[in-house]
Write a protein that holds these residues in place. Sequence first.
Motif, short mmCIF file in Angstrom:
data_model
loop_
_atom_site.label_atom_id
_atom_site.label_comp_id
_atom_site.label_asym_id
_atom_site.label_seq_id
_atom_site.Cartn_x
_atom_site.Cartn_y
_atom_site.Cartn_z
N LEU A 64 9.65 31.36 15.75
CA LEU A 64 9.65 31.80 17.15
C LEU A 64 9.91 30.62 18.09
N ASP A 65 9.23 29.49 17.79
CA ASP A 65 9.41 28.30 18.62
C ASP A 65 10.86 27.83 18.57
N LYS A 66 11.42 27.85 17.39
CA LYS A 66 12.80 27.39 17.22
C LYS A 66 13.78 28.30 17.96
N LYS A 67 13.56 29.62 17.82
CA LYS A 67 14.44 30.59 18.50
C LYS A 67 14.32 30.43 20.02
N ARG A 68 13.09 30.17 20.48
CA ARG A 68 12.89 30.01 21.93
C ARG A 68 13.60 28.76 22.42
N GLU A 69 13.50 27.69 21.64
CA GLU A 69 14.16 26.44 22.03
C GLU A 69 15.68 26.62 22.10
N GLN A 70 16.18 27.47 21.21
CA GLN A 70 17.63 27.69 21.15
C GLN A 70 18.06 28.88 22.02
N ASN A 71 17.12 29.38 22.83
CA ASN A 71 17.39 30.50 23.74
C ASN A 71 17.92 31.75 23.01
N GLU A 72 17.46 31.94 21.78
CA GLU A 72 17.89 33.12 21.03
C GLU A 72 17.03 34.34 21.35
N ASP A 117 11.70 35.04 27.00
CA ASP A 117 10.30 34.61 27.14
C ASP A 117 9.34 35.74 26.77
N GLU A 118 9.69 36.94 27.16
CA GLU A 118 8.81 38.09 26.89
C GLU A 118 8.66 38.34 25.40
N ILE A 119 9.79 38.31 24.69
CA ILE A 119 9.74 38.52 23.23
C ILE A 119 8.98 37.37 22.57
N TYR A 120 9.21 36.17 23.11
CA TYR A 120 8.53 34.99 22.57
C TYR A 120 7.01 35.11 22.73
#
Length: 200
Positions: A152-160, A163-166
């Motif tokens: 999740l952290d990696k996907k968030r960093e890569q904007n995949e 914020d809500e899903i994260y």
Amino acid sequence: MSHGKDIPEDHLFLDPKEVLSQYSVEWMSLRKSYEEIKKKLTDIQRDLSEIDSKLEEGSISEKEHIQQYRDKWLESTEIVQVKREVESRLFEIQRDIRAANKALKEQEQQKRRRERIEQEKSNAMIEWMSLKKGFELVSNERKQISDEMDRLDKKREQNEISDEIYRKGKVEQIGKLAELSRVESDIKRRLNELLDVIRK
């Protein structure tokens, strides 16, 4: 010169069951003798009464009465002495049998206690092994949650992901982790309890 203390303790030990067996024959024999002795004393008492009756009837003289009475009295004195000796031995055997019975009861209680403890240990070992596997599964589950949070952290960093899903994903994984921690704590506590039983 050999002394009692030089004899190994095992040579002085008698199993309570042996004590009971050892005394059973002697007890029965002495009880039979005791009853015979009591009968003899009763017979002598009856004979003394008959001697008194003969004197009253005049069938024997005073001198004969005294002599016969004396003979019976001496006989009864000897029998009474034997009776006392038999009674004394019976009391000794009774005391030893009661002590042996007590020791036997304690042995049986200890045996049942050992058997119960061994059964508890066996049950505890089975449960411990089962819980140990469960603990390993929990550890694997914790690793999976940690990996998922890293993803999740990696996907968030890569904007995949948004914020809500994260945040939603993080909350879900943290909830799983909290529940897992409670389960893990319960398993650890129970494992420690089982180890205490196994180490008895």
